[in-house]
Design a protein around this motif. Sequence first.
Motif, PDB file in Angstrom:
ATOM      1  N   ASP A  93      -1.586  17.605   7.448  1.00 54.26           N
ATOM      2  CA  ASP A  93      -0.954  18.886   7.140  1.00 54.26           C
ATOM      3  C   ASP A  93       0.207  18.774   6.161  1.00 54.26           C
ATOM      4  O   ASP A  93       0.968  19.739   5.978  1.00 54.26           O
ATOM      5  CB  ASP A  93      -0.478  19.552   8.442  1.00 54.26           C
ATOM      6  N   GLY A  94       0.342  17.625   5.533  1.00 57.47           N
ATOM      7  CA  GLY A  94       1.399  17.429   4.544  1.00 57.47           C
ATOM      8  C   GLY A  94       0.828  17.116   3.177  1.00 57.47           C
ATOM      9  O   GLY A  94      -0.390  17.133   2.962  1.00 57.47           O
ATOM     10  N   PRO A  95       1.673  16.819   2.207  1.00 63.56           N
ATOM     11  CA  PRO A  95       1.219  16.478   0.859  1.00 63.56           C
ATOM     12  C   PRO A  95       0.296  15.266   0.867  1.00 63.56           C
ATOM     13  O   PRO A  95       0.548  14.283   1.584  1.00 63.56           O
ATOM     14  CB  PRO A  95       2.518  16.169   0.112  1.00 63.56           C
ATOM     15  N   TRP A  96      -0.756  15.336   0.073  1.00 60.85           N
ATOM     16  CA  TRP A  96      -1.695  14.204  -0.047  1.00 60.85           C
ATOM     17  C   TRP A  96      -2.444  14.366  -1.358  1.00 60.85           C
ATOM     18  O   TRP A  96      -3.149  15.353  -1.549  1.00 60.85           O
ATOM     19  CB  TRP A  96      -2.668  14.179   1.135  1.00 60.85           C
ATOM     20  N   PHE A  97      -2.326  13.386  -2.245  1.00 62.90           N
ATOM     21  CA  PHE A  97      -2.920  13.487  -3.574  1.00 62.90           C
ATOM     22  C   PHE A  97      -4.132  12.563  -3.711  1.00 62.90           C
ATOM     23  O   PHE A  97      -4.332  11.656  -2.915  1.00 62.90           O
ATOM     24  CB  PHE A  97      -1.869  13.176  -4.642  1.00 62.90           C
TER      25      PHE A  97
ATOM     26  N   LEU B 122       0.852  -1.178   0.000  1.00 66.28           N
ATOM     27  CA  LEU B 122       0.000   0.000   0.000  1.00 66.28           C
ATOM     28  C   LEU B 122       0.892   1.234   0.000  1.00 66.28           C
ATOM     29  O   LEU B 122       1.734   1.400   0.879  1.00 66.28           O
ATOM     30  CB  LEU B 122      -0.927   0.026   1.220  1.00 66.28           C
ATOM     31  N   ILE B 123       0.706   2.062  -1.024  1.00 66.67           N
ATOM     32  CA  ILE B 123       1.518   3.262  -1.207  1.00 66.67           C
ATOM     33  C   ILE B 123       0.654   4.485  -0.901  1.00 66.67           C
ATOM     34  O   ILE B 123      -0.303   4.768  -1.623  1.00 66.67           O
ATOM     35  CB  ILE B 123       2.058   3.338  -2.650  1.00 66.67           C
ATOM     36  N   LEU B 124       0.971   5.180   0.177  1.00 71.57           N
ATOM     37  CA  LEU B 124       0.215   6.384   0.487  1.00 71.57           C
ATOM     38  C   LEU B 124       0.516   7.463  -0.553  1.00 71.57           C
ATOM     39  O   LEU B 124       1.672   7.613  -0.984  1.00 71.57           O
ATOM     40  CB  LEU B 124       0.557   6.889   1.889  1.00 71.57           C
ATOM     41  N   PRO B 125      -0.506   8.247  -0.941  1.00 68.45           N
ATOM     42  CA  PRO B 125      -0.321   9.239  -2.018  1.00 68.45           C
ATOM     43  C   PRO B 125       0.292  10.539  -1.500  1.00 68.45           C
ATOM     44  O   PRO B 125      -0.328  11.610  -1.545  1.00 68.45           O
ATOM     45  CB  PRO B 125      -1.748   9.451  -2.522  1.00 68.45           C
ATOM     46  N   VAL B 126       1.525  10.453  -1.013  1.00 71.06           N
ATOM     47  CA  VAL B 126       2.155  11.602  -0.366  1.00 71.06           C
ATOM     48  C   VAL B 126       3.335  12.172  -1.164  1.00 71.06           C
ATOM     49  O   VAL B 126       3.909  13.180  -0.751  1.00 71.06           O
ATOM     50  CB  VAL B 126       2.631  11.233   1.060  1.00 71.06           C
TER      51      VAL B 126
END
Length: 301
Positions: free
Chosen positions: A45-49, A6-10
Amino acid sequence: MRLSTLILPVRRWHSGGRAQWQRAEELGFSAAYTYDHLSWRTFRDGPWFGALPTLTAAACVTSRLRLGTLVTSPNFRHPVTLAKELISLDDVSGGRMILGIGAGGSGFDATALGQQPWAGRERTERFGEFVPLLDTLLTQDTTSYAGTYYSAHEVRMIPRCVQRPRLPFAVAATGPRGMRLAARYGQSWVTTGDPQTSATGTAADSLAAIRAQIARLAEAGAAVGRDTAAMEKVLLAGFTPDRPLDSLDAFVDFAGRHTALGFTEIVLHWPIPDSVFAADERVFERIATEAPAQLGAEAGA
């Protein structure tokens, strides 16, 4: 047993995102999933696509790897628009898409559209409408439906999925109504374990709790006329007291115990430094390449 990740979209796509999905295929994972959230817990609060655009991009740079969500929920999705996007993604990927789906929770997604969080009963009732309508939309050219929470009016879904009769559903559920949905509509059932034992119990406690979940799934299957013994069962690791990414031996032991319960797929979070999913990426890659042979896993199945 299949081993997936599982790859988080960050990550930005051109700054490591694309390479990560391609690496997942190179390592031989059966599937690579991502969360379908607008934001998630400590990552808020960080990158999330977005999940579906990310999976579409991943489909274009891989050829074998199956792709999916773990999980999509009704929190900010509607069955009609979701079905159209899933048909498109299944087409782009050449029939490699899996829909992981669950009832959702009370996190950030629950209020992102300005609504009050749904009570537990309403969440369950919405899920009970969402899944059957999505199944209908994906298996018929034209659908009309008027429900309590969702409606569809002469909706066209042409040419439907590459996979027939539709792309597979991996239904995440622990309660009785959710498990009945999994037994009726799911090609697989998903669990992360039991939250209570994960917080305060031991690895043995967790195993016992999961064994009890599988027993309840069998009861749900009997209620809808399905023998769930042969049903695909997916464990999303990272939420139990175990530490399977500490070493290759730790993972083989963890996977062996859960495979004995009937799990057919184990999903490991790709390590993210300085987060709840921090782990040694060298150990992670060693698990990906060496554990399947020790477990008799079907790499790339």
